[in-house]
Design a protein around this motif. Structure first.
Motif, mmCIF file in Angstrom:
data_model
loop_
_atom_site.group_PDB
_atom_site.id
_atom_site.type_symbol
_atom_site.label_atom_id
_atom_site.label_comp_id
_atom_site.label_asym_id
_atom_site.label_seq_id
_atom_site.Cartn_x
_atom_site.Cartn_y
_atom_site.Cartn_z
ATOM 1 N N HIS A 1 41.124 28.068 3.070
ATOM 2 C CA HIS A 1 40.470 26.891 2.876
ATOM 3 C C HIS A 1 40.613 26.153 1.624
ATOM 4 C CE1 HIS A 1 37.898 27.593 6.622
ATOM 5 N NE2 HIS A 1 39.160 27.521 6.862
ATOM 6 N N GLN A 2 40.643 27.179 0.597
ATOM 7 C CA GLN A 2 40.545 26.764 -0.956
ATOM 8 C C GLN A 2 42.170 26.121 -1.263
ATOM 9 O OE1 GLN A 2 39.334 30.203 -2.968
ATOM 10 N NE2 GLN A 2 37.387 29.247 -3.175
ATOM 11 N N ASP B 1 39.164 33.704 5.127
ATOM 12 C CA ASP B 1 38.859 32.133 5.437
ATOM 13 C C ASP B 1 38.840 31.469 4.396
ATOM 14 O OD1 ASP B 1 39.436 33.023 7.962
ATOM 15 O OD2 ASP B 1 37.308 33.081 8.645
ATOM 16 N N LYS B 2 38.077 31.656 3.568
ATOM 17 C CA LYS B 2 37.547 30.843 2.426
ATOM 18 C C LYS B 2 38.922 30.540 1.355
ATOM 19 C CE LYS B 2 34.219 30.514 -1.637
ATOM 20 N NZ LYS B 2 33.478 31.160 -2.297
ATOM 21 N N THR C 1 35.917 35.949 3.910
ATOM 22 C CA THR C 1 36.362 35.621 2.571
ATOM 23 C C THR C 1 37.975 35.356 2.678
ATOM 24 O OG1 THR C 1 35.164 37.604 1.899
ATOM 25 C CG2 THR C 1 36.956 36.963 0.407
#
Length: 94
Positions: free
Chosen positions: A31-32, A27-28, A25
């Motif tokens: 990246h966002q 990591d996401k 979560t």
């Protein structure tokens, strides 16, 4: 590379994560934030990712450094938040 981002050598991600910590979560969110063009939205995503990383406590910060620069009186420089120093940032103070 984030200290708390999951290591993924194939993608060149998480190179500073020496603890082996992994949170998909987080990591996401990282990246966002990297892909977000809107400054306010990117700041909000970064703040959310920071709160998540601090709550998970994948590492314990033991040392906080302060950076100092010396510069001639006839020059000026805007310091970067990451501490990197580039000659291109030095300007005439006049």
């Amino acid at each position: 590379s984030s200290l708390a981002e999951t290591q993924n050598r194939a993608e060149g991600r998480g190179g500073n994560n020496f603890s082996g910590f992994s949170n998909p979560t987080l990591d996401k969110l990282i990246h966002q934030a990297e892909q977000e063009l809107d400054d306010a939205r990117r700041a909000a995503l970064t703040a959310q990712a920071t709160r998540m990383a601090v709550a998970d406590l994948p590492f314990i910060p033991l040392l906080f450094t302060r950076l100092s620069w010396g510069i001639r009186h006839d020059l000026s420089m805007t310091a970067r938040a990451d501490g990197a120093t580039f000659a291109a940032l030095v300007r005439s103070a006049n």
